[in-house]
Scaffold this motif. Sequence first.
Motif, PDB file in Angstrom:
ATOM      1  N   ALA A   1       0.831  -1.208   0.000  1.00 39.56           N
ATOM      2  CA  ALA A   1       0.000   0.000   0.000  1.00 39.56           C
ATOM      3  C   ALA A   1       0.866   1.259   0.000  1.00 39.56           C
ATOM      4  O   ALA A   1       0.566   2.235  -0.701  1.00 39.56           O
ATOM      5  N   ALA A   2       1.964   1.242   0.760  1.00 40.68           N
ATOM      6  CA  ALA A   2       2.868   2.396   0.790  1.00 40.68           C
ATOM      7  C   ALA A   2       3.525   2.591  -0.573  1.00 40.68           C
ATOM      8  O   ALA A   2       3.650   3.719  -1.060  1.00 40.68           O
ATOM      9  N   GLN A   3       3.930   1.487  -1.186  1.00 45.44           N
ATOM     10  CA  GLN A   3       4.563   1.566  -2.499  1.00 45.44           C
ATOM     11  C   GLN A   3       3.574   2.086  -3.538  1.00 45.44           C
ATOM     12  O   GLN A   3       3.912   2.944  -4.357  1.00 45.44           O
ATOM     13  N   THR A   4       2.349   1.606  -3.488  1.00 46.57           N
ATOM     14  CA  THR A   4       1.309   2.076  -4.416  1.00 46.57           C
ATOM     15  C   THR A   4       1.051   3.567  -4.218  1.00 46.57           C
ATOM     16  O   THR A   4       0.936   4.313  -5.192  1.00 46.57           O
ATOM     17  N   ALA A   5       0.967   3.992  -2.976  1.00 45.15           N
ATOM     18  CA  ALA A   5       0.745   5.411  -2.690  1.00 45.15           C
ATOM     19  C   ALA A   5       1.895   6.251  -3.238  1.00 45.15           C
ATOM     20  O   ALA A   5       1.677   7.290  -3.864  1.00 45.15           O
ATOM     21  N   ARG A   6       3.115   5.782  -3.034  1.00 46.85           N
ATOM     22  CA  ARG A   6       4.284   6.520  -3.536  1.00 46.85           C
ATOM     23  C   ARG A   6       4.264   6.585  -5.060  1.00 46.85           C
ATOM     24  O   ARG A   6       4.525   7.636  -5.646  1.00 46.85           O
ATOM     25  N   ASN A   7       3.954   5.461  -5.711  1.00 46.72           N
ATOM     26  CA  ASN A   7       3.948   5.415  -7.182  1.00 46.72           C
ATOM     27  C   ASN A   7       2.880   6.306  -7.796  1.00 46.72           C
ATOM     28  O   ASN A   7       3.005   6.725  -8.949  1.00 46.72           O
ATOM     29  N   THR A   8       1.828   6.552  -7.040  1.00 48.83           N
ATOM     30  CA  THR A   8       0.737   7.395  -7.555  1.00 48.83           C
ATOM     31  C   THR A   8       0.760   8.792  -6.924  1.00 48.83           C
ATOM     32  O   THR A   8      -0.217   9.529  -7.042  1.00 48.83           O
ATOM     33  N   SER A   9       1.886   9.130  -6.282  1.00 45.69           N
ATOM     34  CA  SER A   9       2.078  10.453  -5.656  1.00 45.69           C
ATOM     35  C   SER A   9       0.962  10.816  -4.685  1.00 45.69           C
ATOM     36  O   SER A   9       0.466  11.940  -4.670  1.00 45.69           O
ATOM     37  N   ARG A  10       0.557   9.828  -3.897  1.00 43.02           N
ATOM     38  CA  ARG A  10      -0.468  10.064  -2.884  1.00 43.02           C
ATOM     39  C   ARG A  10       0.128   9.854  -1.508  1.00 43.02           C
ATOM     40  O   ARG A  10       1.072   9.083  -1.337  1.00 43.02           O
ATOM     41  N   PRO A  11      -0.421  10.519  -0.499  1.00 38.31           N
ATOM     42  CA  PRO A  11       0.112  10.327   0.859  1.00 38.31           C
ATOM     43  C   PRO A  11      -0.248   8.942   1.393  1.00 38.31           C
ATOM     44  O   PRO A  11      -1.258   8.359   0.995  1.00 38.31           O
ATOM     45  N   PHE A  12       0.580   8.459   2.275  1.00 38.01           N
ATOM     46  CA  PHE A  12       0.329   7.165   2.919  1.00 38.01           C
ATOM     47  C   PHE A  12       0.322   7.375   4.421  1.00 38.01           C
ATOM     48  O   PHE A  12       1.289   7.869   4.991  1.00 38.01           O
ATOM     49  N   ASP A  13      -0.778   7.013   5.056  1.00 36.28           N
ATOM     50  CA  ASP A  13      -0.859   7.048   6.516  1.00 36.28           C
ATOM     51  C   ASP A  13      -0.483   5.669   7.039  1.00 36.28           C
ATOM     52  O   ASP A  13      -1.085   4.667   6.623  1.00 36.28           O
ATOM     53  N   PRO A  14       0.503   5.604   7.925  1.00 35.77           N
ATOM     54  CA  PRO A  14       0.899   4.299   8.466  1.00 35.77           C
ATOM     55  C   PRO A  14      -0.287   3.569   9.092  1.00 35.77           C
ATOM     56  O   PRO A  14      -1.154   4.184   9.701  1.00 35.77           O
ATOM     57  N   TRP A  15      -0.300   2.268   8.908  1.00 37.65           N
ATOM     58  CA  TRP A  15      -1.352   1.438   9.460  1.00 37.65           C
ATOM     59  C   TRP A  15      -1.048   1.178  10.936  1.00 37.65           C
ATOM     60  O   TRP A  15       0.088   1.257  11.378  1.00 37.65           O
ATOM     61  N   THR A  16      -2.097   0.852  11.691  1.00 36.77           N
ATOM     62  CA  THR A  16      -1.929   0.532  13.109  1.00 36.77           C
ATOM     63  C   THR A  16      -2.678  -0.753  13.445  1.00 36.77           C
ATOM     64  O   THR A  16      -3.625  -1.129  12.746  1.00 36.77           O
ATOM     65  N   ALA A  17      -2.238  -1.392  14.501  1.00 39.51           N
ATOM     66  CA  ALA A  17      -2.903  -2.610  14.970  1.00 39.51           C
ATOM     67  C   ALA A  17      -2.743  -2.679  16.481  1.00 39.51           C
ATOM     68  O   ALA A  17      -1.821  -2.083  17.046  1.00 39.51           O
ATOM     69  N   GLY A  18      -3.642  -3.390  17.121  1.00 39.81           N
ATOM     70  CA  GLY A  18      -3.530  -3.522  18.566  1.00 39.81           C
ATOM     71  C   GLY A  18      -4.451  -4.579  19.131  1.00 39.81           C
ATOM     72  O   GLY A  18      -5.441  -4.962  18.498  1.00 39.81           O
ATOM     73  N   LEU A  19      -4.095  -5.050  20.304  1.00 44.84           N
ATOM     74  CA  LEU A  19      -4.903  -6.004  21.051  1.00 44.84           C
ATOM     75  C   LEU A  19      -5.092  -5.436  22.447  1.00 44.84           C
ATOM     76  O   LEU A  19      -4.113  -5.152  23.145  1.00 44.84           O
TER      77      LEU A  19
END
Length: 143
Positions: A68-86
């Motif tokens: 997803a980060a690579q796709t965002a970079r290739n299309t010049s779009r921002p990427f918000d880091p994903w999060t996870a938790g328990l």
Amino acid sequence: MDPKHKGAQAPPEARVLLWEGEPVLSFFPPKVALPLGTPKRVTAYYRRLEQMWRDRWEKTVYPRACVAAQTARNTSRPFDPWTAGLEAEAEQDGDILRVRWEAAETAGGRRCALNQEELWQLPKGTPVIPAKGTRKKRQEDPA
């Protein structure tokens, strides 16, 4: 360490996974806190649950976040880091241990969560199976 809480541990540091030096996924190492005296079989169950989620985030979700980060970079779009938790809470009421937990992941602004409540008969540590038809069904508001 706060002297009022002997034996208390500092909260764990967030684990931040990178792709080409950029954060793509962060999570706190999962830990289900159980009361003292919890049977070994129950403790072992929750340690396996923690490992299962850690493996999911590191081996399944992380590669997807990288793509997803690579796709965002290739299309010049921002990427918000994903999060996870328990998150989990355990309480003992007589000879019943009730553990409620939620595993959640947020990716691309969308949150997905799994909520579970488990009951254990103490001191044996056997699961309590609810009678048929007694489980509550929650319906989310489609907002």
